[in-house]
Design an enzyme around this catalytic site. Structure first.
Site, mmCIF file in Angstrom:
data_model
loop_
_atom_site.group_PDB
_atom_site.id
_atom_site.type_symbol
_atom_site.label_atom_id
_atom_site.label_comp_id
_atom_site.label_asym_id
_atom_site.label_seq_id
_atom_site.Cartn_x
_atom_site.Cartn_y
_atom_site.Cartn_z
ATOM 1 N N ASP A 37 0.857 -1.201 0.000
ATOM 2 C CA ASP A 37 0.000 0.000 0.000
ATOM 3 C C ASP A 37 0.884 1.240 0.000
ATOM 4 O O ASP A 37 2.050 1.200 0.394
ATOM 5 C CB ASP A 37 -0.901 0.025 1.245
ATOM 6 C CG ASP A 37 -2.153 0.877 1.038
ATOM 7 O OD1 ASP A 37 -3.231 0.291 0.828
ATOM 8 O OD2 ASP A 37 -2.048 2.125 1.054
ATOM 9 N N ASP A 63 3.645 2.258 -4.359
ATOM 10 C CA ASP A 63 2.742 3.124 -5.119
ATOM 11 C C ASP A 63 2.397 2.358 -6.396
ATOM 12 O O ASP A 63 3.223 2.241 -7.307
ATOM 13 C CB ASP A 63 3.423 4.459 -5.444
ATOM 14 C CG ASP A 63 2.566 5.338 -6.346
ATOM 15 O OD1 ASP A 63 1.455 4.908 -6.750
ATOM 16 O OD2 ASP A 63 3.000 6.463 -6.654
ATOM 17 N N VAL A 64 1.171 1.832 -6.453
ATOM 18 C CA VAL A 64 0.814 0.940 -7.573
ATOM 19 C C VAL A 64 0.699 1.657 -8.912
ATOM 20 O O VAL A 64 0.553 1.009 -9.949
ATOM 21 C CB VAL A 64 -0.501 0.158 -7.308
ATOM 22 C CG1 VAL A 64 -0.366 -0.782 -6.125
ATOM 23 C CG2 VAL A 64 -1.694 1.110 -7.142
ATOM 24 N N TYR A 156 -14.076 7.113 -13.242
ATOM 25 C CA TYR A 156 -14.194 5.898 -12.421
ATOM 26 C C TYR A 156 -14.821 4.776 -13.246
ATOM 27 O O TYR A 156 -14.338 3.634 -13.232
ATOM 28 C CB TYR A 156 -15.030 6.222 -11.185
ATOM 29 C CG TYR A 156 -15.034 5.134 -10.126
ATOM 30 C CD1 TYR A 156 -13.893 4.879 -9.368
ATOM 31 C CD2 TYR A 156 -16.170 4.382 -9.857
ATOM 32 C CE1 TYR A 156 -13.891 3.896 -8.385
ATOM 33 C CE2 TYR A 156 -16.181 3.405 -8.878
ATOM 34 C CZ TYR A 156 -15.037 3.158 -8.141
ATOM 35 O OH TYR A 156 -15.046 2.190 -7.170
ATOM 36 N N LYS A 160 -13.292 1.088 -14.234
ATOM 37 C CA LYS A 160 -13.895 -0.169 -13.764
ATOM 38 C C LYS A 160 -14.381 -1.044 -14.930
ATOM 39 O O LYS A 160 -14.273 -2.268 -14.871
ATOM 40 C CB LYS A 160 -15.028 0.119 -12.781
ATOM 41 C CG LYS A 160 -14.553 0.839 -11.508
ATOM 42 C CD LYS A 160 -13.436 0.083 -10.810
ATOM 43 C CE LYS A 160 -12.948 0.771 -9.548
ATOM 44 N NZ LYS A 160 -11.818 0.056 -8.917
HETATM 45 N N1 LIG Z 1 -16.114 1.086 -1.130
HETATM 46 C C1 LIG Z 1 -16.919 0.965 -2.164
HETATM 47 O O1 LIG Z 1 -18.116 1.298 -2.077
HETATM 48 C C2 LIG Z 1 -16.410 0.371 -3.431
HETATM 49 C C3 LIG Z 1 -17.357 -0.065 -4.371
HETATM 50 C C4 LIG Z 1 -16.904 -0.618 -5.558
HETATM 51 C C5 LIG Z 1 -15.550 -0.763 -5.802
HETATM 52 N N2 LIG Z 1 -14.640 -0.320 -4.877
HETATM 53 C C6 LIG Z 1 -13.234 -0.478 -5.197
HETATM 54 O O2 LIG Z 1 -12.583 -1.207 -4.184
HETATM 55 C C7 LIG Z 1 -11.170 -0.940 -4.253
HETATM 56 C C8 LIG Z 1 -10.670 -0.720 -2.841
HETATM 57 O O3 LIG Z 1 -11.268 0.456 -2.345
HETATM 58 P P1 LIG Z 1 -11.862 0.580 -0.878
HETATM 59 O O4 LIG Z 1 -13.313 0.854 -1.013
HETATM 60 O O5 LIG Z 1 -11.385 -0.540 -0.044
HETATM 61 O O6 LIG Z 1 -11.202 1.982 -0.475
HETATM 62 P P2 LIG Z 1 -10.075 2.331 0.593
HETATM 63 O O7 LIG Z 1 -9.686 3.736 0.341
HETATM 64 O O8 LIG Z 1 -10.590 1.978 1.953
HETATM 65 O O9 LIG Z 1 -8.868 1.351 0.201
HETATM 66 C C9 LIG Z 1 -8.088 1.597 -0.943
HETATM 67 C C10 LIG Z 1 -6.636 1.351 -0.613
HETATM 68 O O10 LIG Z 1 -5.845 1.606 -1.783
HETATM 69 C C11 LIG Z 1 -4.678 2.314 -1.373
HETATM 70 N N3 LIG Z 1 -4.133 3.089 -2.482
HETATM 71 C C12 LIG Z 1 -4.655 4.169 -3.098
HETATM 72 N N4 LIG Z 1 -3.809 4.622 -4.031
HETATM 73 C C13 LIG Z 1 -2.723 3.796 -4.008
HETATM 74 C C14 LIG Z 1 -1.499 3.748 -4.732
HETATM 75 N N5 LIG Z 1 -1.217 4.659 -5.682
HETATM 76 N N6 LIG Z 1 -0.625 2.767 -4.453
HETATM 77 C C15 LIG Z 1 -0.895 1.839 -3.496
HETATM 78 N N7 LIG Z 1 -2.018 1.854 -2.759
HETATM 79 C C16 LIG Z 1 -2.930 2.817 -3.025
HETATM 80 C C17 LIG Z 1 -5.154 3.216 -0.243
HETATM 81 O O11 LIG Z 1 -4.094 3.676 0.568
HETATM 82 C C18 LIG Z 1 -6.117 2.282 0.493
HETATM 83 O O12 LIG Z 1 -5.439 1.527 1.471
HETATM 84 C C19 LIG Z 1 -11.017 0.260 -5.167
HETATM 85 O O13 LIG Z 1 -10.555 -0.161 -6.431
HETATM 86 C C20 LIG Z 1 -12.431 0.797 -5.290
HETATM 87 O O14 LIG Z 1 -12.639 1.459 -6.485
HETATM 88 C C21 LIG Z 1 -15.035 0.235 -3.707
#
Ligand SMILES: NC(=O)c1ccc[n+]([C@@H]2O[C@H](COP(=O)([O-])OP(=O)(O)OC[C@H]3O[C@@H](n4cnc5c(N)ncnc54)[C@H](O)[C@@H]3O)[C@@H](O)[C@H]2O)c1
Length: 297
Positions: A37, A63-64, A156, A160
């Site tokens: 992360d 950093d992905v 977004y 996706k």
């Molecule tokens: N929460 C929702 O409602 C939801 C719904 C559909 C899809 N998603 C998807 O789920 C995935 C995870 O999101 P989440 O909801 O757990 O959010 P979150 O913010 O809680 O977790 C995302 C994680 O990604 C990390 N991150 C962000 N940019 C980064 C980078 N450049 N390098 C490395 N790490 C990085 C953040 O630090 C965080 O720990 C995302 O792709 C999001 O689009 C979330």
């Protein structure tokens, strides 16, 4: 996969949200964890939590959006554990804004964080899994936003839809190659995570504080809208079990919000009928998903 003990799981985005929840579930199931992360302090908290649960874990600040950083995460995992049985591509950000207002830099950020990050990881991990006797499982975290569309977040949705389409296409290629690598794509609607904090994870190369967009009302309204959607979403508590059940049953699509499913059908029907998006229909359905319980398995 149905026996998780001593298997190795590499999770991007493991400091918060889905990644963190899956990491804790994996630790409880006796897996060895590689945690990647960009948020180092939060990553250390999760590392401490899973090691307290008794898990063997490696913390890999990553950093992905940087291909070399993802390559390093994979190489570090292999050096430490010698195998990767499960890859979860969960790192991601959400950036609201219409196409005529959102700066190009934000498009680049989201496409790199949500899609290219998955490409980089797949390029490295699939050849490793192909050589392993038990192959491996890969979960790309996409979104319901990869199956249906709604207003305000074209960047977004683009990311996706790309993630879902790529995962399907990779699955064909793995079948053709007779590879023992199983693809899965997780497509949730709103779930309570830290996703509305995406701004805190914006790498410096995508930052331009002098752009008036970031002080505009439309930007601030978009942030509030995203925060409200996430905070009123489904509880995350049931998601880890949903994910591990999907691995056990080898399900390709992992869906969590059954109330939205009719909209997937309606979209497919609309496509063959030549009908485009309907704002009223999507608003009604998305309102229904807030706080929804996941489908019983
Ligand atoms: N929460 C929702 O409602 C939801 C719904 C559909 C899809 N998603 C998807 O789920 C995935 C995870 O999101 P989440 O909801 O757990 O959010 P979150 O913010 O809680 O977790 C995302 C994680 O990604 C990390 N991150 C962000 N940019 C980064 C980078 N450049 N390098 C490395 N790490 C990085 C953040 O630090 C965080 O720990 C995302 O792709 C999001 O689009 C979330």
């Amino acid at each position: 996969m149905d026996n998780f003990k001593d298997r190795v799981i590499l999770i991007t985005g493991s400091a918060h949200g889905f990644g963190a929840a899956i990491a804790k579930e994996a630790a409880q199931r006796g897996m060895k964890l590689a945690l990647a992360d960009i948020d180092e302090p939060a990553l250390k908290d999760i590392y401490d939590e899973v090691t307290t649960l008794g898990a063997d874990a490696e913390m890999i600040p990553t950093d992905v959006t940087e291909e070399t950083a993802v390559d390093n995460a994979v190489a570090t995992t292999m050096k430490r554990f010698g195998q990767i049985d499960v890859l979860v591509n969960s790192a991601g950000v959400a950036v609201p804004g219409s196409i005529w207002e959102l700066p190009t830099r934000d498009w680049e950020w989201i496409l790199h964080a949500d899609v290219m990050s998955q490409v980089y990881a797949l390029q490295q991990v699939i050849p490793i899994m192909m050589k392993q006797p038990d192959g491996g499982d890969i979960i790309n975290v996409a979104s319901m936003a990869g199956l249906i569309t709604s207003p305000l977040m074209p960047a977004y949705y683009a990311s996706k839809f790309a993630s879902v389409g790529m995962t399907e296409a990779v699955e064909y290629d793995l079948q053709a190659a007779k590879a023992n690598v199983r693809m899965h794509v997780f497509c949730p609607a709103f779930v309570q995570t830290d996703l509305y904090h995406s701004e805190q994870h914006r790498p410096a190369k995508y930052t331009n504080t002098s752009d008036p967009y970031y002080t505009s009302k439309v930007f601030k309204d978009g942030q509030k809208f995203a925060e409200n959607d996430i905070k009123t979403g489904m509880s995350i508590n049931t998601i880890p079990a949903l994910i591990f059940t999907a691995l056990e049953k080898n399900e390709f699509y992992i869906l969590s919000h059954p109330a939205v499913n009719p909209l997937i059908v309606a979209r497919a029907q609309g496509i063959v009928n030549g009908q485009g998006p309907d704002l009223n229909l999507i608003t009604k359905y998305l309102d229904k998903t807030h706080g929804e319980k996941p489908a019983a398995k």
